[in-house]
Scaffold this motif. Structure first.
Motif, mmCIF file in Angstrom:
data_model
loop_
_atom_site.group_PDB
_atom_site.id
_atom_site.type_symbol
_atom_site.label_atom_id
_atom_site.label_comp_id
_atom_site.label_asym_id
_atom_site.label_seq_id
_atom_site.Cartn_x
_atom_site.Cartn_y
_atom_site.Cartn_z
ATOM 1 N N HIS A 1 5.989 10.191 0.662
ATOM 2 C CA HIS A 1 4.836 9.320 0.533
ATOM 3 C C HIS A 1 3.787 10.046 -0.284
ATOM 4 O O HIS A 1 3.432 11.170 0.042
ATOM 5 C CB HIS A 1 4.271 9.042 1.934
ATOM 6 N N VAL A 2 3.312 9.454 -1.351
ATOM 7 C CA VAL A 2 2.309 10.134 -2.165
ATOM 8 C C VAL A 2 1.103 9.225 -2.357
ATOM 9 O O VAL A 2 1.131 8.047 -2.019
ATOM 10 C CB VAL A 2 2.860 10.567 -3.545
ATOM 11 N N ASN A 3 0.076 9.822 -2.927
ATOM 12 C CA ASN A 3 -1.138 9.073 -3.161
ATOM 13 C C ASN A 3 -1.083 8.368 -4.504
ATOM 14 O O ASN A 3 -0.348 8.777 -5.397
ATOM 15 C CB ASN A 3 -2.307 10.059 -3.131
ATOM 16 N N ASP B 1 -3.042 8.600 -6.764
ATOM 17 C CA ASP B 1 -3.515 9.486 -7.818
ATOM 18 C C ASP B 1 -2.434 10.447 -8.295
ATOM 19 O O ASP B 1 -2.676 11.305 -9.137
ATOM 20 C CB ASP B 1 -4.708 10.319 -7.314
ATOM 21 N N ASP C 1 0.805 -1.218 0.000
ATOM 22 C CA ASP C 1 0.000 0.000 0.000
ATOM 23 C C ASP C 1 0.837 1.267 0.000
ATOM 24 O O ASP C 1 0.308 2.376 -0.020
ATOM 25 C CB ASP C 1 -0.912 0.018 1.235
ATOM 26 N N ASN C 2 2.161 1.113 0.058
ATOM 27 C CA ASN C 2 3.017 2.302 0.110
ATOM 28 C C ASN C 2 3.390 2.751 -1.290
ATOM 29 O O ASN C 2 3.766 1.940 -2.131
ATOM 30 C CB ASN C 2 4.296 1.985 0.890
ATOM 31 N N GLN D 1 -1.084 8.182 -13.867
ATOM 32 C CA GLN D 1 -1.076 8.240 -12.411
ATOM 33 C C GLN D 1 -0.556 6.927 -11.849
ATOM 34 O O GLN D 1 -0.464 5.935 -12.572
ATOM 35 C CB GLN D 1 -2.501 8.459 -11.889
#
Lengths: 258, 584
Positions: free
Chosen positions: A110-112, A114, A96-97, A123
């Motif tokens: 840490h980014v999303n 999107d 999930d990272n 993306q």
């Protein structure tokens, strides 16, 4: 006396329609599954990705990156190799990272999912291996008929299938696929916004066969919203072999970007 | 005393030129103080009430769905609004605020714009409407165009932006953006008004009516975007309100109370989400993905791993003919004894639990089984060892004090190992510290400049008073020799000074108001200059306050009295014979 003939006729029509409609739906689902199957590599893969981005009034920008994907947990690593301003920047996704690496500050952020990749419209979640059949289902018209037809795309006979999103978190809630009749290879795709506006047309110009699957090595994405914008994506040096687990680490990305 | 007052006034008017000059100095000092204070108040008013209220709210309650800050939504909006209103009844207005980065295409030109909602509904107060119209003065169209139904997706756009996109009234702007779920969205907006922003901060947004933007951005009827709270006295109340709200928004335990069905059998069950961060997984021994039934539930329905069962529960916001949610669940296993769950319960991993919980928010209380299904649904008590590892309805972020801490907190949202919606309460001191610091810096500069000027003037006033008394030493001797007592001599001089200060102060107040009027009438051409931020429509903005004026009046009277006290006392203490002999 009841008018038995019209009732019988209606019943027969209903049964025929239901049977035919059901067959159409099965065909559409099968086609969707085939499209998904065609391109789902069940192996680790690495490739050199090149994006030639043309923006209206801004000339052409060439973006190049090295891409690694591990099949077991869908981890991926991207390192930008061009343009010079972005060279060394990278993205790493493990479970999930999702981290973005900036070479000039030598920092991970840490980014999303999107997050835009290298300033393109791509993306983080575009590189995820989400199943097409989990995201989309065949669309029906107002009469309840499956939107599946046959036509010619140039000289190639194709199926034309309209799909709508099953999940909420997809980029485009509605798409139309043109897939070859003989092997279900996707040749063209139109993506529509929630409002129904055509946003993007994609052409899959060239595939390469790997094992029994196909990888699109040349694609063109035409921005239908902002006319004049288009991106050509090319995949080269595709390798399908197990990738060491060390590749999907921050240290490796940092090292690679030197 | 009347006699003393009469003598002091007579003396005051006898020395016209000297007192005129002295009085003018006091009046100018007073006027400067009031002007400076009103200017500082004006800056605060512009920054706090006209900018901050629109940009971040004095206090904001923000939400993040799925760890994505571009997805600010809370699914149980009515309850959140109720909690906010209950915890902070003094809030003047609760604005639902949506801001979306978008690509816009006008007539042959494209640019990035921010789509911003304007809440012109029932909650909009008269002063909000007034400030809105002052900040965004329309040069074409009207605010009513946003709501009167005459245009398709009407928007108000800044003059500069309209010029850049080459659009005028009734022209169409095409926009592309991602909705709250991350889906691509496109819309055709109609220019229904063009405004001239009051300052540089206000030129970026393209305004849409809140219901229009909610629809385009994919908000459901019970969803709310971030909330901006507008306070009547933000500098006094913001921190207190934020802290109170934070305390009131502690999240309750999340559960889906309903019925579990499997192969025609049915049992009451309560489904909970379990946390999947490393520490929680270590403590519970549960994997990052799975569905686990308690032993009694598994037994009641003869469930075994791999079985597909269905959880049904009453939803909080039923749609016509659809008041029950159904969640298909594939059982991963049965809970270990260490879970100490002595009733019928299901534990579902974080991501899967929240996906169901937020898509169909459950009714608050479990409804009694209508069909006689057996069993006792489990609910943990406050001392249950697994309670810390069960999901809450949302995650409340810690309060922060600085912008740096706030940014760190926000960037950490993507690192959270949960799909819970985060709720954050912030004040303008964190969200817009740049504006707050600017306000403090401007106020400080103004205060220092005025104090220096005031000090110089006061030195002149003190000196003049001393000279006056020295010059009148022989007069003092005369008064003392005809029987005036020491205290009366001292009071005479004090009364004279106080009268002068009173009259001069009053004149100073008049001068200050005249000065404010004159300065406010000057139009500054500062388009594109950051200084335009503290102007309203290119004009300086003054906010005089009665309490401040009264305070300055008392301050000047006090300083004058202290200044006059010592020379007056010295004069009063002189022997009449010495005073009469005094020369020079």
């Amino acid at each position: 006396m009841k008018p038995i003939l019209p009732i019988l006729a209606a019943a027969v029509a209903a049964i025929w329609s239901s049977a035919f409609g059901g067959a159409q739906l099965d065909s559409a689902l099968a086609l969707l599954a085939r499209i998904e199957w065609n391109t789902s590599l069940q192996q680790d893969v690495s490739a050199k990705v090149s994006l030639l981005q043309q923006k209206a009034g801004q000339g052409v920008k060439n973006i190049e990156m090295q891409f690694y994907r591990r099949d077991a947990d869908k981890s991926f690593l991207i390192v930008m190799t061009a343009p010079p301003a972005d060279k060394g920047n990278g993205y790493l996704r493990v479970e999930d990272n999702f981290w973005m690496y900036r070479r000039n500050t030598r920092s991970f952020q840490h980014v999303n999912r999107d997050e835009s990749i290298g300033g393109t419209q791509a993306q983080g979640d575009d590189f995820e291996d989400r199943k097409l059949t989990e995201m989309y289902k065949p669309a029906l018209d107002s009469a309840g008929e499956v939107l599946l037809g046959e036509e010619m795309l140039g000289a190639i006979p194709v199926y034309r299938l309209t799909v709508i999103a099953k999940a909420k978190d997809v980029d485009y809630p509605r798409k139309i696929y043109w897939a070859r009749k003989d092997n279900g290879l996707l040749l063209k795709e139109q993506s529509y916004a929630l409002s129904g506006t055509l946003m993007q047309t994609s052409y899959f110009l060239k595939y390469t066969a790997i094992a029994d699957r196909f990888v699109p090595v040349e694609q063109i994405f035409i921005d239908e919203f902002e006319k004049g914008n288009k991106t050509k994506m090319t995949l080269a040096e595709i390798e399908v072999k197990p990738i060491a687990k060390e590749v999907f680490t921050k240290a490796y990305l940092e090292n690679l970007s030197q | 005393m009347t006699l003393l007052l009469r003598i002091s006034l007579r003396n005051l008017f006898r020395q016209k030129r000297r007192n005129l000059l002295l009085g003018s100095a006091i009046a100018i000092g007073m006027a400067l103080l009031i002007l400076a204070n009103s200017f500082a108040n004006g800056i605060s008013d512009v920054l706090f009430n006209r900018i901050m209220a629109f940009v971040t709210g004095h206090v904001s309650v923000t939400f993040t769905q799925n760890g994505n800050r571009m997805s600010p939504v809370f699914r149980d909006g009515p309850r959140m609004l109720e909690m906010v209103r209950e915890a902070a009844p003094e809030v003047a207005q609760i604005q639902q605020a949506i801001g979306i980065f978008s690509r816009a295409i006008g007539n042959g030109r494209a640019d990035n714009v921010i789509l911003v909602s304007l809440d012109l509904g029932d909650t909009a107060t008269a002063s909000y409407r007034q400030d809105l119209e002052a900040n965004f003065r329309l040069i074409a169209g009207s605010y009513e165009n946003l709501t009167n139904g005459m245009f398709d997706y009407p928007v108000l756009i800044a003059e500069d932006k309209a010029k850049y996109l080459r659009v005028g009234m009734k022209d169409v702007i095409k926009v592309r953006f991602q909705d709250v779920e991350g889906r691509q969205q496109a819309a055709r907006l109609t220019v229904a008004g063009i405004f001239k922003p009051a300052n540089a901060f206000m030129s970026a947004p393209v305004f849409l009516n809140l219901p229009d933007l909610r629809l385009l951005a994919g908000y459901g009827p019970k969803d709310i975007p971030q909330l901006y709270l507008v306070l009547r006295d933000p500098t006094r109340d913001a921190l207190d309100v934020a802290n109170r709200l934070h305390a009131a928004l502690q999240p309750p335990l999340a559960s889906l109370p309903g019925q579990l069905r499997f192969q025609g059998r049915e049992a009451r069950a309560n489904a909970f989400g379990y946390r999947v961060d490393t520490a929680s997984r270590r403590a519970t021994g549960l994997p990052s993905k799975g569905v686990f039934a308690s032993a009694s539930l598994a037994e009641a329905l003869s469930l075994k791993p791999g079985d597909l069962c269905t959880l049904s529960y009453a939803v909080k916001y039923p749609e016509p003919g659809d008041s029950t949610a159904f969640a298909p669940l594939t059982l991963t296993g049965v809970l270990p004894d260490s879970a100490a769950i002595d009733g019928q319960a299901l534990l579902i991993s974080d991501r899967e639990f929240y996906a169901q919980f937020y898509s169909r928010w459950p009714a608050a209380e479990a409804k009694a089984p209508s069909n006689g299904s057996a069993g006792r649904a489990w609910r943990p008590d406050t001392s249950h060892p697994w309670l810390p590892y069960l999901n809450r309805q949302w995650v409340l972020l810690e309060r922060t004090k600085t912008t740096q801490a706030l940014q760190k907190k926000w960037s950490g949202i993507t690192r959270l190992k949960t799909k819970a919606t985060t709720v954050d309460v912030s004040t303008m001191y964190e969200t817009a510290s740049m504006v707050v610091n600017l306000e403090m810096a401007l106020n400080l500069i103004t205060l220092v400049a005025v104090l220096v000027l005031f000090f110089i003037i006061q030195v002149g006033v003190v000196n003049t008073l001393r000279m006056t008394i020295r010059e009148r030493t022989r007069e003092i001797g005369t008064m003392r020799s005809i029987g005036m007592r020491k205290g009366e001599v001292r009071n005479l001089f004090l009364l004279e000074t106080l009268s002068l200060t009173l009259i001069s102060g009053a004149v100073g107040v008049g001068v200050a108001f005249l000065g404010m009027r004159l300065l406010a009438s000057i139009a500054f051409a500062v388009d594109g200059n950051p200084i335009s931020m503290i102007l309203i429509g290119g004009h300086l903005h003054f906010v005089p306050k009665a309490a401040s004026i009264a305070l300055y009046f008392l301050l000047i009277m006090g300083i004058s009295t202290v200044t006059a006290w010592f020379p007056a006392r010295r004069a009063a203490n002189l022997q009449p014979s010495d005073a009469l002999r005094h020369f020079g």
